[in-house]
Motif scaffolding. Sequence first.
Motif, mmCIF file in Angstrom:
data_model
loop_
_atom_site.group_PDB
_atom_site.id
_atom_site.type_symbol
_atom_site.label_atom_id
_atom_site.label_comp_id
_atom_site.label_asym_id
_atom_site.label_seq_id
_atom_site.Cartn_x
_atom_site.Cartn_y
_atom_site.Cartn_z
ATOM 1 N N HIS A 60 0.824 -1.203 0.000
ATOM 2 C CA HIS A 60 0.000 0.000 0.000
ATOM 3 C C HIS A 60 0.866 1.264 0.000
ATOM 4 O O HIS A 60 0.349 2.364 0.147
ATOM 5 N N HIS A 61 2.178 1.081 -0.159
ATOM 6 C CA HIS A 61 3.081 2.220 -0.299
ATOM 7 C C HIS A 61 3.623 2.270 -1.715
ATOM 8 O O HIS A 61 3.878 1.233 -2.321
ATOM 9 N N LYS A 62 3.801 3.465 -2.221
ATOM 10 C CA LYS A 62 4.190 3.637 -3.627
ATOM 11 C C LYS A 62 5.469 2.872 -3.962
ATOM 12 O O LYS A 62 5.602 2.312 -5.049
ATOM 13 N N LYS A 63 6.412 2.850 -3.016
ATOM 14 C CA LYS A 63 7.707 2.235 -3.305
ATOM 15 C C LYS A 63 7.603 0.733 -3.560
ATOM 16 O O LYS A 63 8.503 0.135 -4.135
ATOM 17 N N TYR A 64 6.496 0.132 -3.089
ATOM 18 C CA TYR A 64 6.325 -1.307 -3.310
ATOM 19 C C TYR A 64 5.355 -1.624 -4.442
ATOM 20 O O TYR A 64 5.245 -2.775 -4.863
ATOM 21 N N MET A 65 4.597 -0.614 -4.919
ATOM 22 C CA MET A 65 3.482 -0.896 -5.823
ATOM 23 C C MET A 65 3.926 -1.425 -7.182
ATOM 24 O O MET A 65 3.171 -2.126 -7.860
ATOM 25 N N GLU A 66 5.156 -1.084 -7.618
ATOM 26 C CA GLU A 66 5.621 -1.596 -8.903
ATOM 27 C C GLU A 66 5.725 -3.123 -8.903
ATOM 28 O O GLU A 66 5.664 -3.764 -9.947
ATOM 29 N N GLU A 67 5.876 -3.700 -7.709
ATOM 30 C CA GLU A 67 5.995 -5.162 -7.607
ATOM 31 C C GLU A 67 4.663 -5.852 -7.857
ATOM 32 O O GLU A 67 4.619 -7.049 -8.125
ATOM 33 N N VAL A 68 3.570 -5.099 -7.738
ATOM 34 C CA VAL A 68 2.240 -5.711 -7.864
ATOM 35 C C VAL A 68 2.047 -6.341 -9.233
ATOM 36 O O VAL A 68 1.463 -7.422 -9.371
ATOM 37 N N ARG A 69 2.574 -5.650 -10.283
ATOM 38 C CA ARG A 69 2.427 -6.175 -11.644
ATOM 39 C C ARG A 69 2.967 -7.596 -11.758
ATOM 40 O O ARG A 69 2.459 -8.411 -12.526
ATOM 41 N N GLU A 70 4.031 -7.900 -11.017
ATOM 42 C CA GLU A 70 4.715 -9.190 -11.149
ATOM 43 C C GLU A 70 4.118 -10.273 -10.262
ATOM 44 O O GLU A 70 4.528 -11.427 -10.325
ATOM 45 N N LEU A 71 3.177 -9.903 -9.418
ATOM 46 C CA LEU A 71 2.616 -10.909 -8.496
ATOM 47 C C LEU A 71 1.793 -11.929 -9.259
ATOM 48 O O LEU A 71 1.059 -11.595 -10.196
ATOM 49 N N ASN A 72 1.887 -13.184 -8.826
ATOM 50 C CA ASN A 72 1.136 -14.256 -9.462
ATOM 51 C C ASN A 72 -0.211 -14.404 -8.761
ATOM 52 O O ASN A 72 -0.460 -15.359 -8.021
ATOM 53 N N ILE A 73 -1.050 -13.411 -8.952
ATOM 54 C CA ILE A 73 -2.374 -13.389 -8.320
ATOM 55 C C ILE A 73 -3.397 -12.960 -9.375
ATOM 56 O O ILE A 73 -3.040 -12.341 -10.382
ATOM 57 N N PRO A 74 -4.685 -13.281 -9.181
ATOM 58 C CA PRO A 74 -5.703 -12.866 -10.154
ATOM 59 C C PRO A 74 -5.709 -11.355 -10.350
ATOM 60 O O PRO A 74 -5.399 -10.594 -9.430
ATOM 61 N N ASN A 75 -6.120 -10.945 -11.565
ATOM 62 C CA ASN A 75 -6.103 -9.521 -11.895
ATOM 63 C C ASN A 75 -7.020 -8.690 -10.995
ATOM 64 O O ASN A 75 -6.715 -7.543 -10.657
ATOM 65 N N ASP A 76 -8.179 -9.269 -10.605
ATOM 66 C CA ASP A 76 -9.098 -8.467 -9.780
ATOM 67 C C ASP A 76 -8.504 -8.162 -8.405
ATOM 68 O O ASP A 76 -8.797 -7.123 -7.802
ATOM 69 N N ILE A 77 -7.626 -9.043 -7.932
ATOM 70 C CA ILE A 77 -6.961 -8.745 -6.644
ATOM 71 C C ILE A 77 -5.927 -7.636 -6.836
ATOM 72 O O ILE A 77 -5.759 -6.767 -5.975
ATOM 73 N N LYS A 78 -5.251 -7.648 -7.998
ATOM 74 C CA LYS A 78 -4.309 -6.549 -8.272
ATOM 75 C C LYS A 78 -5.058 -5.212 -8.315
ATOM 76 O O LYS A 78 -4.599 -4.202 -7.770
ATOM 77 N N ILE A 79 -6.230 -5.215 -8.967
ATOM 78 C CA ILE A 79 -7.041 -3.987 -9.020
ATOM 79 C C ILE A 79 -7.402 -3.541 -7.596
ATOM 80 O O ILE A 79 -7.308 -2.364 -7.239
ATOM 81 N N ALA A 80 -7.794 -4.530 -6.776
ATOM 82 C CA ALA A 80 -8.175 -4.210 -5.387
ATOM 83 C C ALA A 80 -6.993 -3.591 -4.637
ATOM 84 O O ALA A 80 -7.169 -2.649 -3.848
ATOM 85 N N LEU A 81 -5.785 -4.118 -4.883
ATOM 86 C CA LEU A 81 -4.591 -3.566 -4.219
ATOM 87 C C LEU A 81 -4.364 -2.110 -4.628
ATOM 88 O O LEU A 81 -4.065 -1.253 -3.785
ATOM 89 N N TYR A 82 -4.527 -1.814 -5.931
ATOM 90 C CA TYR A 82 -4.350 -0.426 -6.391
ATOM 91 C C TYR A 82 -5.424 0.494 -5.798
ATOM 92 O O TYR A 82 -5.158 1.642 -5.435
#
Length: 751
Positions: A60-82
């Motif tokens: 939930h911090h900007k410095k870590y958010m670039e890693e979200v793209r690489e996570l092996n999780i469903p896309n809707d969870i990535k959207i929820a994280l953003y």
Amino acid sequence: MDIRDLIALGGLLHDIGKPVQRARLYNGDHSIQGHNFLLDLAEKTGVKEYEILALFSRFHHKKYMEEVRELNIPNDIKIALYVVYVADNISSKEREEEKGYDIRRPLKSVFNRNLGYPLYELNLETLPIPGEVDGITSEEYRKLVKALKEDLKKVELRVDKVMPILEKHLTFVSSVTTENNVISLYDHLKMTSAIALALYNAGCRPGSVEEAERCMREKNLLLVEGDFSGIQNFIYSVSGKGTLKYLRARSAYLELIGWDIVLKIIEDLDLTLANVVFNAGGHFMIIAQNTKGARNKLEDIRRKVTEWLWKKFEGRLYIGIDWEECTGEELMKDFNKVRGRLKKKVTIRKLKRFEFVNNVFTVGDRGRLEECQICGVEVPEEELKELGFEDGEVAKVCETCHALWFLGEKLIKMEKGLVLTDKITGEGIPGPFSEFLPYEGQLQGKYLLMKNTFSPPRTDMVFVPYIVADYYREKEGRVINFNELAEESVGAKRIGVIKGDVDKLGEYFANRKSISEYATASRFMDYFFKFYLKGVIRGYYSDIIGEVPSLGEWKENPNVVVVYAGGDDFLIVGSWNEIFELAFRIREAFRKYTGEGLTISIALGYFHSKTPIYRIADVMTERLEKAKEEGRDAIYVIERTGWRISYPWDIYMDFWREIGRKVYSDGRLTGKFRDKKGLLHKVLELRELYVRDPKDVRWAYLLAYHLSRHEVEEVFRKILGIDSKTLEEEKPQPIYWVDGILKVILMAVRG
């Protein structure tokens, strides 16, 4: 788990690592420590969803958010994280420029930023008092985190079950450990959850930080507000037998109608209880999505509520509901401007009340009309119902008063709470959208409003903490009545009434910097008058309250009935001498509770037990207005003559200490005054002589003569002679203030 539930819970738990970090339980920053805490919770409970929720802490911090793209999780969870990421950004905008963190710093009081709180757990036994706090230790945080974890392990992973646990443990945890932060971690989590879900419902589906931040700059949010009109007329327009039971029932009914509307809005708009910024004192605010669908649903709810109120109460009760669109940035940085625009809309809406109701001014053929013997409303004769009283008398009453009579009876015995169900059984009392039924442990419905607890029960119903100041003096299994309250009084057989509210509250709230601060302030204010007021009445917190003017020992179960308390005001009745002391107890508790950051004005009244309640309500309103007009921070003790009727609190308490307790103690006149009521009346006469002509000094030497003759001049030294300082300052001589002390004492010894 549904994606909306995941977003709401992700918002609630994204900063759970803050107290964990301060407890030094793991390594890393709070996002990493929160991640580890939630993974540990997943392992201990076997609830795998905690593993997914751990991602909301980790990212939930900007410095870590670039890693979200690489996570092996469903896309809707990535959207929820953003979405939660940007909601956290919005929710914390107010402190983005602050620096200088120190994890030992306490939460500062939202009423007085110079004072802080130790780590309290939210409970009735402890009145939270801000003060000088050296710092909060890691050991204290470890105890808090351990208790929080144990409670989370016991509850289902649902927003309505997790929220009260967070509220219980995180209300007095600072959301950020910079200097002078007044926003509790619980309110920050709640606002993040609310904004995240509203953004998602508005159609935000970000796939990157840039897209998420775009959501923040667009008008995706609605601030929704509702405000009742006609509360006093609705509650106090009753007469006849069982008045106290009716007053309590009508007050409770009004609050339940408010909850029914709030719960309908969050249900129809796919929101959660986290989206309710506050709901107190006949007033609510909700964060929602700004979509055409949401606005249409709000229009529909507003129309249905208006029609229901008109049909049920014929214009005596109304609620203005309106909304204002805004961006996330506006909500946090220009909240007061958004709120100002919304407030104007609600005010206009209240002026245009019942515009949705057809044929408002048309009176159809309703047949022969007859007055309800309780509320006085005219209804068709055949709609009146018979209501039997304990003494055998029977009254004809309208359907609402009939239902409220039985609700009043059930409210007394109701220990657990109420169920709101949309399946109309006819056994409860109807609201605009639901039926309200007392809950004894078996009943099923849609919502369970449980009284005065933050411990969620095991139930499929949505749990809503229902915080109420429900104290009443019980007698023979029922609410004590006015006659009995008067008979329990000392001296004059009168009932006492106190009505009070906080001074300059509108100005105070207009200066809150953000919606999170607004939420914290609203909650703390409401809890004083609902949660802690009951403790004040029961005699808790005596060490905090200290010595106050008193006419006897405070009882464990005082002869008091709370008619209404919530938001920032209250009306309480009781035996007059106990009500007199209670006014000072409330003021002292409130003064300490707010760190002297806010003041309160209270009016006292003493009435014959047969006085109609609507007349009492009018008199109390006039007296409270008088105390406000005369400068606020005051108490209207008794009717008196002169330039100022109410007392500044400190002046009255000072005179009571100096004179009152030397004249009256242990429930009677003290030794020197045991047979000197006439002298006390003489002092009052001389005070009137001064008031009639302040330039005439005869009162001074006559007073000296009479007091010396009875050898009590030492007791009245404070009012003897002419005080040159007050004369220079063009203030009243001290004798001006003595009547409020002596008249009360003379009432207490009236035979």
